[in-house]
Design an enzyme around this catalytic site. Sequence first.
Site, PDB file in Angstrom:
ATOM      1  N   SER A 119     -10.584 -21.332 -17.979  1.00  0.00           N
ATOM      2  CA  SER A 119      -9.413 -20.957 -18.768  1.00  0.00           C
ATOM      3  C   SER A 119      -8.146 -21.005 -17.929  1.00  0.00           C
ATOM      4  O   SER A 119      -7.049 -21.041 -18.477  1.00  0.00           O
ATOM      5  CB  SER A 119      -9.548 -19.517 -19.265  1.00  0.00           C
ATOM      6  N   HIS A 140     -11.540 -27.570 -22.213  1.00  0.00           N
ATOM      7  CA  HIS A 140     -11.353 -26.164 -22.564  1.00  0.00           C
ATOM      8  C   HIS A 140     -11.616 -25.964 -24.053  1.00  0.00           C
ATOM      9  O   HIS A 140     -10.797 -26.355 -24.896  1.00  0.00           O
ATOM     10  CB  HIS A 140      -9.921 -25.741 -22.174  1.00  0.00           C
ATOM     11  N   GLU A 152      -8.949 -28.622 -25.582  1.00  0.00           N
ATOM     12  CA  GLU A 152      -7.805 -28.859 -24.691  1.00  0.00           C
ATOM     13  C   GLU A 152      -8.332 -29.619 -23.470  1.00  0.00           C
ATOM     14  O   GLU A 152      -9.196 -29.104 -22.749  1.00  0.00           O
ATOM     15  CB  GLU A 152      -7.235 -27.493 -24.286  1.00  0.00           C
ATOM     16  N   ASN A 190      -3.696 -20.831 -23.341  1.00  0.00           N
ATOM     17  CA  ASN A 190      -3.895 -19.529 -22.693  1.00  0.00           C
ATOM     18  C   ASN A 190      -2.653 -19.023 -21.980  1.00  0.00           C
ATOM     19  O   ASN A 190      -2.464 -17.818 -21.851  1.00  0.00           O
ATOM     20  CB  ASN A 190      -5.065 -19.591 -21.711  1.00  0.00           C
TER      21      ASN A 190
HETATM   22  P1  NAI Z   1     -19.907 -15.155 -20.059  1.00  0.00           P
HETATM   23  O1  NAI Z   1     -19.894 -14.097 -19.010  1.00  0.00           O
HETATM   24  O2  NAI Z   1     -20.142 -14.793 -21.478  1.00  0.00           O
HETATM   25  O3  NAI Z   1     -21.015 -16.254 -19.669  1.00  0.00           O
HETATM   26  C1  NAI Z   1     -21.188 -16.764 -18.366  1.00  0.00           C
HETATM   27  C2  NAI Z   1     -22.660 -17.125 -18.193  1.00  0.00           C
HETATM   28  O4  NAI Z   1     -22.808 -17.746 -16.922  1.00  0.00           O
HETATM   29  C3  NAI Z   1     -23.608 -15.910 -18.228  1.00  0.00           C
HETATM   30  O5  NAI Z   1     -24.634 -16.127 -19.173  1.00  0.00           O
HETATM   31  C4  NAI Z   1     -24.173 -15.859 -16.812  1.00  0.00           C
HETATM   32  O6  NAI Z   1     -25.513 -15.416 -16.793  1.00  0.00           O
HETATM   33  C5  NAI Z   1     -24.051 -17.319 -16.388  1.00  0.00           C
HETATM   34  N1  NAI Z   1     -24.040 -17.510 -14.943  1.00  0.00           N
HETATM   35  C6  NAI Z   1     -23.427 -16.744 -13.996  1.00  0.00           C
HETATM   36  N2  NAI Z   1     -23.652 -17.269 -12.780  1.00  0.00           N
HETATM   37  C7  NAI Z   1     -24.421 -18.378 -12.983  1.00  0.00           C
HETATM   38  C8  NAI Z   1     -24.989 -19.338 -12.111  1.00  0.00           C
HETATM   39  N3  NAI Z   1     -24.789 -19.270 -10.800  1.00  0.00           N
HETATM   40  N4  NAI Z   1     -25.732 -20.340 -12.630  1.00  0.00           N
HETATM   41  C9  NAI Z   1     -25.933 -20.421 -13.972  1.00  0.00           C
HETATM   42  N5  NAI Z   1     -25.406 -19.528 -14.855  1.00  0.00           N
HETATM   43  C10 NAI Z   1     -24.670 -18.524 -14.344  1.00  0.00           C
HETATM   44  O7  NAI Z   1     -18.529 -15.949 -19.875  1.00  0.00           O
HETATM   45  P2  NAI Z   1     -17.731 -16.841 -20.952  1.00  0.00           P
HETATM   46  O8  NAI Z   1     -16.803 -15.983 -21.725  1.00  0.00           O
HETATM   47  O9  NAI Z   1     -18.698 -17.703 -21.668  1.00  0.00           O
HETATM   48  O10 NAI Z   1     -16.805 -17.727 -19.992  1.00  0.00           O
HETATM   49  C11 NAI Z   1     -17.317 -18.844 -19.286  1.00  0.00           C
HETATM   50  C12 NAI Z   1     -16.160 -19.740 -18.878  1.00  0.00           C
HETATM   51  O11 NAI Z   1     -15.471 -20.176 -20.048  1.00  0.00           O
HETATM   52  C13 NAI Z   1     -15.115 -19.066 -17.982  1.00  0.00           C
HETATM   53  O12 NAI Z   1     -14.616 -20.017 -17.074  1.00  0.00           O
HETATM   54  C14 NAI Z   1     -14.043 -18.651 -18.986  1.00  0.00           C
HETATM   55  O13 NAI Z   1     -12.773 -18.532 -18.392  1.00  0.00           O
HETATM   56  C15 NAI Z   1     -14.093 -19.839 -19.950  1.00  0.00           C
HETATM   57  N6  NAI Z   1     -13.592 -19.592 -21.305  1.00  0.00           N
HETATM   58  C16 NAI Z   1     -13.831 -18.390 -21.935  1.00  0.00           C
HETATM   59  C17 NAI Z   1     -13.352 -18.194 -23.230  1.00  0.00           C
HETATM   60  C18 NAI Z   1     -13.615 -16.899 -23.951  1.00  0.00           C
HETATM   61  O14 NAI Z   1     -13.082 -16.721 -25.075  1.00  0.00           O
HETATM   62  N7  NAI Z   1     -14.422 -15.981 -23.413  1.00  0.00           N
HETATM   63  C19 NAI Z   1     -12.596 -19.234 -23.943  1.00  0.00           C
HETATM   64  C20 NAI Z   1     -12.470 -20.474 -23.222  1.00  0.00           C
HETATM   65  C21 NAI Z   1     -12.931 -20.617 -21.932  1.00  0.00           C
END
Ligand code: NAI
Length: 290
Positions: A119, A140, A152, A190
């Site tokens: 993000s 994104h 994006e 964002n």
């Molecule tokens: P989240 O915390 O829900 O999911 C992250 C996942 O990655 C978890 O299931 C975790 O177990 C896994 N993980 C952690 N370390 C790992 C590793 N070494 N190997 C494999 N899996 C691993 O986070 P979320 O919200 O899905 O965000 C993920 C990315 O997407 C971030 O970069 C965030 O900035 C971006 N993003 C988030 C949005 C949102 O609305 N939450 C929107 C757009 C982008």
Amino acid sequence: MSINKIGVIGAGLMGNGIAHAAVAAGFDVVLVDSFPDALPKALATITKNMDRQVAKGSLTAEAKDAALARLISSKDVSPLTDADLVIEAVPEILSIKEAIYKSLKDVLKPEAILASNTSSISITKLAALSGRPDKFVGLHFFNPVPMMKLLEITRGLATADTTYQAALALAGKLNKTAITANDAPGFIVNRILCMLLNEAIVALHEGVGTVESIDTGMKLGANHPMGPLELADFVGLETLLSIMKVFHAELGDKYRPSPLLIKYVDAGWYGRKTGRGFYDYASNPPRAAL
Ligand code: NAI
């Protein structure tokens, strides 16, 4: 290059949505997560969300079964040797993303494209860390991915034209509208949105309004479909804080994270995903927690 098989690393909020959208569009997907509970939880979420689409008539039961048959999950990156595209969606923490890219160096085929769903972190910086800067691109997505129409796309300094063209073609196949953003913190959406969410938290902290009055104000006064505090809970307060920290460091003081946001994250109140944020999700419908 034509994309058939996609790896999605990180099966959290975004990763399960990206996997859902990709299998529904006909791609073969390997969903990778290193945490034991994450994969069964993601598969249950995808199945539940597809069931909802079947009930609404936007997906047939046969298409759902075929889509789920195209999805496999893995605790490590070893099945990604023949992936054409890998989308990283692990937490917004540079060291975690860097470790993932390192683990992919000897796994991915040379022509594979690597994308980050970051993000806020510089695509040029991530591309350099990946060791394949010409085949790296920012993709994104927006939450919930199967519903949100926008993708994006951000090129790093060294992203090749062919990589960018493949990203545009992918957007078409996923039925998303692509916009192209330059590689600046937060890209387009964002940069603007997170400041609004943080400012709503500042207003709450300063006692300008209650949770309900701030959210109702922005819904009815600015015609937003969700209030900013409700949306912050939906995004995840720990994710919002990570983003604000990057913006603060790179764009200056107007992006200083609200002290109340920091406190909530310290308390483990991450929003919807932990059951408590600005709303309490134990009650139905969720009620303001302050
Ligand atoms: P989240 O915390 O829900 O999911 C992250 C996942 O990655 C978890 O299931 C975790 O177990 C896994 N993980 C952690 N370390 C790992 C590793 N070494 N190997 C494999 N899996 C691993 O986070 P979320 O919200 O899905 O965000 C993920 C990315 O997407 C971030 O970069 C965030 O900035 C971006 N993003 C988030 C949005 C949102 O609305 N939450 C929107 C757009 C982008």
